[in-house]
Design an enzyme around this catalytic site. Sequence first.
Site, PDB file in Angstrom:
ATOM      1  N   ASN A  14      70.597  62.993  73.883  1.00 17.08           N
ATOM      2  CA  ASN A  14      70.366  64.209  73.169  1.00 17.08           C
ATOM      3  C   ASN A  14      69.021  64.349  72.743  1.00 17.08           C
ATOM      4  O   ASN A  14      68.298  65.555  72.987  1.00 17.08           O
ATOM      5  CB  ASN A  14      71.159  64.572  71.818  1.00 17.08           C
ATOM      6  CG  ASN A  14      72.471  64.947  72.135  1.00 17.08           C
ATOM      7  OD1 ASN A  14      72.589  66.042  72.698  1.00 17.08           O
ATOM      8  ND2 ASN A  14      73.750  64.300  71.599  1.00 17.08           N
ATOM      9  N   ARG A  66      72.010  49.439  49.542  1.00 14.02           N
ATOM     10  CA  ARG A  66      72.038  50.588  50.402  1.00 14.02           C
ATOM     11  C   ARG A  66      70.999  51.485  49.822  1.00 14.02           C
ATOM     12  O   ARG A  66      70.563  52.182  50.442  1.00 14.02           O
ATOM     13  CB  ARG A  66      73.278  51.293  50.256  1.00 14.02           C
ATOM     14  CG  ARG A  66      73.746  52.202  51.327  1.00 14.02           C
ATOM     15  CD  ARG A  66      73.567  51.657  52.626  1.00 14.02           C
ATOM     16  NE  ARG A  66      73.895  52.914  53.957  1.00 14.02           N
ATOM     17  CZ  ARG A  66      74.454  52.679  54.980  1.00 14.02           C
ATOM     18  NH1 ARG A  66      74.696  51.324  55.226  1.00 14.02           N
ATOM     19  NH2 ARG A  66      74.580  53.721  55.653  1.00 14.02           N
ATOM     20  N   MET A  91      74.253  57.458  63.514  1.00 14.28           N
ATOM     21  CA  MET A  91      75.391  57.039  63.058  1.00 14.28           C
ATOM     22  C   MET A  91      75.431  56.118  61.461  1.00 14.28           C
ATOM     23  O   MET A  91      76.036  55.575  61.399  1.00 14.28           O
ATOM     24  CB  MET A  91      76.056  55.869  63.973  1.00 14.28           C
ATOM     25  CG  MET A  91      76.418  56.321  65.412  1.00 14.28           C
ATOM     26  SD  MET A  91      77.428  57.747  65.373  1.00 14.28           S
ATOM     27  CE  MET A  91      77.444  58.140  67.137  1.00 14.28           C
ATOM     28  N   ASN A 108      72.887  68.698  62.733  1.00 15.54           N
ATOM     29  CA  ASN A 108      73.706  67.585  63.316  1.00 15.54           C
ATOM     30  C   ASN A 108      74.226  68.314  64.628  1.00 15.54           C
ATOM     31  O   ASN A 108      74.819  69.363  64.519  1.00 15.54           O
ATOM     32  CB  ASN A 108      74.448  66.993  62.072  1.00 15.54           C
ATOM     33  CG  ASN A 108      75.242  66.012  62.853  1.00 15.54           C
ATOM     34  OD1 ASN A 108      74.771  65.014  63.512  1.00 15.54           O
ATOM     35  ND2 ASN A 108      76.595  66.188  62.913  1.00 15.54           N
ATOM     36  N   HIS A 110      77.704  67.856  66.450  1.00 16.76           N
ATOM     37  CA  HIS A 110      79.150  67.038  66.524  1.00 16.76           C
ATOM     38  C   HIS A 110      79.608  67.250  67.789  1.00 16.76           C
ATOM     39  O   HIS A 110      79.862  68.561  68.244  1.00 16.76           O
ATOM     40  CB  HIS A 110      79.782  67.490  65.248  1.00 16.76           C
ATOM     41  CG  HIS A 110      81.049  66.792  65.295  1.00 16.76           C
ATOM     42  ND1 HIS A 110      81.194  65.450  64.677  1.00 16.76           N
ATOM     43  CD2 HIS A 110      82.417  67.069  65.280  1.00 16.76           C
ATOM     44  CE1 HIS A 110      82.551  65.085  64.688  1.00 16.76           C
ATOM     45  NE2 HIS A 110      83.124  66.225  65.194  1.00 16.76           N
ATOM     46  N   ASP A 149      78.798  67.048  52.242  1.00 18.18           N
ATOM     47  CA  ASP A 149      80.039  66.506  52.859  1.00 18.18           C
ATOM     48  C   ASP A 149      80.135  66.444  54.635  1.00 18.18           C
ATOM     49  O   ASP A 149      79.383  67.116  55.052  1.00 18.18           O
ATOM     50  CB  ASP A 149      81.277  67.788  52.610  1.00 18.18           C
ATOM     51  CG  ASP A 149      81.612  68.094  51.097  1.00 18.18           C
ATOM     52  OD1 ASP A 149      81.267  66.939  50.289  1.00 18.18           O
ATOM     53  OD2 ASP A 149      81.499  69.156  50.645  1.00 18.18           O
ATOM     54  N   ALA A 180      77.697  71.172  76.899  1.00 12.60           N
ATOM     55  CA  ALA A 180      77.636  71.769  75.367  1.00 12.60           C
ATOM     56  C   ALA A 180      76.323  71.053  74.675  1.00 12.60           C
ATOM     57  O   ALA A 180      75.318  71.685  74.324  1.00 12.60           O
ATOM     58  CB  ALA A 180      78.909  71.469  74.687  1.00 12.60           C
ATOM     59  N   GLU A 181      76.440  69.800  74.452  1.00 11.64           N
ATOM     60  CA  GLU A 181      75.411  69.273  73.537  1.00 11.64           C
ATOM     61  C   GLU A 181      74.102  69.251  74.270  1.00 11.64           C
ATOM     62  O   GLU A 181      73.308  69.860  73.121  1.00 11.64           O
ATOM     63  CB  GLU A 181      75.792  67.734  73.442  1.00 11.64           C
ATOM     64  CG  GLU A 181      77.309  67.250  72.671  1.00 11.64           C
ATOM     65  CD  GLU A 181      77.235  65.871  72.370  1.00 11.64           C
ATOM     66  OE1 GLU A 181      76.345  65.201  71.971  1.00 11.64           O
ATOM     67  OE2 GLU A 181      78.150  65.118  72.745  1.00 11.64           O
TER      68      GLU A 181
END
Length: 210
Positions: A14, A66, A91, A108, A110, A149, A180-181
């Site tokens: 991408n 983290r 990821m 993003n 998806h 979310d 698509a992407e």
Amino acid sequence: MLRVAVCVSGGGTNLQAIIDALRSGTIENAQIVRVISNNKNAYALERAKAAGIEGVCVSPKEYATRALFNEALLACLKEAAPDLIVLAGFMVAVPSCVIEAFRDKIINIHPALIPSFCGKGYYGLHVHEKVLQRGAKVTGATVHFVDEDLDHGPILLQKAVEVREGDTPEVLQRRVMEEAEWILLPRAISLIAQDRVTIDDNRITHIKES
């Protein structure tokens, strides 16, 4: 000139689609200022280097907690001063501190038609495996803005892709990328660079006519 930072974990197909679209003039008035990966071995960093774009690795493995990684990722992004952050196969769950700092400036890609086949566990090849297990006849890809979310923020663009008899997850994944992407992500960046995208009070996106 729209300053774009791209976050990616793997091969960077991408990312390459974006680089190619910039070179061809499909995307105007934008530039990639930094590529960030959580994986030092990501081929995406090689793609960035070949294109003369700064590539940086910020890996959770290099930090004791983290929280420290989240701070480092935020600092790396702020240093690049992007107008737009593109998650192109990243990821890593985007920390809330990054979302807060770049509210409505993160998109993003998806590999499914949100709200189908999205959320926890739906990433990479797993998405296409689930599509085939469910017997879906149509899948696709979605570009959406990122909020707290997972796979939830305002949808910007979607494109449907046919599921064919005999598809394997790998074959379907490739078709979704090609049909698509690699089309949607450059188009989304182009629309934002042209200042044609708005989000209303109901968190619905609108695209102005050119």
